[in-house]
Write an enzyme that holds these catalytic residues in place. Structure first.
Site, PDB file in Angstrom:
ATOM      1  N   HIS A  78       0.861  -1.180   0.000  1.00  0.00           N
ATOM      2  CA  HIS A  78       0.000   0.000   0.000  1.00  0.00           C
ATOM      3  C   HIS A  78       0.901   1.234   0.000  1.00  0.00           C
ATOM      4  CE1 HIS A  78      -3.734   2.288   0.726  1.00  0.00           C
ATOM      5  NE2 HIS A  78      -2.932   3.102   1.388  1.00  0.00           N
ATOM      6  N   CYS A  79       0.740   2.068  -1.022  1.00  0.00           N
ATOM      7  CA  CYS A  79       1.611   3.229  -1.191  1.00  0.00           C
ATOM      8  C   CYS A  79       0.892   4.508  -0.756  1.00  0.00           C
ATOM      9  CB  CYS A  79       2.055   3.347  -2.648  1.00  0.00           C
ATOM     10  SG  CYS A  79       3.166   4.744  -2.942  1.00  0.00           S
ATOM     11  N   PRO A  80       1.366   5.185   0.284  1.00  0.00           N
ATOM     12  CA  PRO A  80       0.699   6.426   0.717  1.00  0.00           C
ATOM     13  C   PRO A  80       0.841   7.563  -0.289  1.00  0.00           C
ATOM     14  CG  PRO A  80       2.733   6.083   1.938  1.00  0.00           C
ATOM     15  CD  PRO A  80       2.507   4.838   1.146  1.00  0.00           C
TER      16      PRO A  80
END
Length: 375
Positions: free
Chosen positions: A152-154
């Site tokens: 999951h990439c912020p």
């Protein structure tokens, strides 16, 4: 319920802050390069035109791939991976983990799943209430199971997985190209302005015509180079790492925790060789590789694997079989059949597990499988 809902909405809103920050930096970089550098600083018309054309090409590809990475919805398991209503109720009422696993084994009989938990059990998500397909994981930030989840990439406020992994790779590539182009073309003007600033500070002299002409562009050009160089360094390491992952056909999760198959843990279980690994992510038509359009192979639910127990570099692998005393040599399976187990073997193994839960000793017969080494 209301406070929880409000808190959830606030969390979703705050999650967009990194994306907004990147968008603001990109907008400022566009203004600084096009207006302050190309229009106010560069005097040569030919150089202005050349710089603006190349800049806009890299800018468009960068924004396009970034947009696709952000707004491509993560792929989820299909309905066939959900437990039937009767089995689901039985599973929820059952208190013993062993009985729950028996329910999952029966439900997974006709599903093409070959990975297991570390204990050899069926992978099941209690939150989403689905049997997890191979390479599928639950994302706590997105609150869903994501097919071929990488991480999951912020910075994109999205889960990187099967539906947008190609877009994410292109986003890293074009953002690196964008920053490199800016840093390379701004360097000579950065040196000029930096020298002027140092001279002015050392001599404490009044402004001359050159300083007056470029005073409004000084800050933007100097800061633009620093920002571009900083992002180049950080993106280069991340981009190199993901290129290595693509070449090995691993996700970030699989790089840290090797997938477990019926025959045991195998970090190279999904590797088909460098060329086929690249094709699985980018597709078999090279003309679309550099465009942020979806061309990845497969459906995200099933993946071809290598018929090996240990390292894929080993040319031979020996499996313990429960039947057949003959030696069978297999080489160069077709990609559609290149599974760790075919569907018939998979169904039989699950059926044997359910029927013989008490466990029986396996025979000593062996089946030798000859595989081509990884290219």
């Amino acid at each position: 319920m209301a406070p929880t809902h409000v808190l959830r909405c606030c969390q979703r809103g705050l999650a967009w802050i990194p994306v907004i920050f990147i968008a603001m930096v990109v907008c400022w970089s566009y203004y600084a390069y096009v207006v302050e550098l190309c229009i106010f600083t560069i005097t040569s018309i030919g150089k202005q035109v050349a710089y603006l054309i190349l800049f806009h090409l890299s800018f468009i590809m960068f924004v396009w791939s970034y947009w696709k990475t952000i707004f491509s919805r993560p792929s989820n398991p299909s309905k066939e991976y959900c437990l039937p209503k009767a089995e689901k109720e039985h599973y929820e009422k059952e208190a013993r983990p062993e009985s729950q696993q028996e329910i999952l084994w029966r439900a997974a009989t006709n599903l093409p799943i070959y990975t297991r938990t570390g204990a050899g059990a069926i992978r099941y998500c209690d939150r989403c209430q689905v049997i997890k397909p191979d390479r599928c994981h639950h994302c706590s930030a997105c609150d869903m199971c994501v097919l071929k989840m990488d991480h999951h990439c912020p910075w994109v406020n999205n889960c990187v997985g099967f539906s947008n992994y190609k877009f994410f790779i292109l986003f890293l590539a074009y953002s690196l190209l964008y920053c490199l182009f800016i840093a390379a073309t701004v360097l000579q003007y950065f040196i000029k302005f930096w020298t002027l600033c140092r001279r002015k500070s050392a001599e404490n002299c009044p402004k001359n015509d050159l300083q007056e002409t470029h005073s409004h562009a000084k800050f933007h050009v100097l800061f633009l180079f620093f920002v571009a160089a900083m992002f180049c360094i950080s993106i280069l390491s991340l981009f190199s790492y993901h290129l290595w992952l693509v070449g090995k056909n691993r996700s970030t999760i699989e790089a840290f925790r090797a997938p477990v198959f019926r025959t045991g843990s195998d970090k190279n279980g999904f590797s088909l060789g460098f060329r086929k690994n690249i094709v699985q992510v980018f597709g078999d038509q090279k003309k679309y590789w550099l465009l942020p359009i979806f061309t990845s192979q497969g459906d995200g639910l099933t993946f071809p694997t290598r018929l090996v127990i240990g390292d894929v570099e080993q040319p031979n692998a020996t499996l313990q079989a429960d039947h057949s005393k003959s030696e069978v040599t297999v080489s160069s399976l077709s990609e559609s059949q290149n599974r760790l187990l075919n569907n018939e073997q998979h169904t039989k193994s699950i059926g044997d597990h359910v029927a013989n839960n008490s466990g029986k000793s396996a025979s000593n017969n062996t089946t030798t499988l000859s595989m081509e080494s990884e290219s």
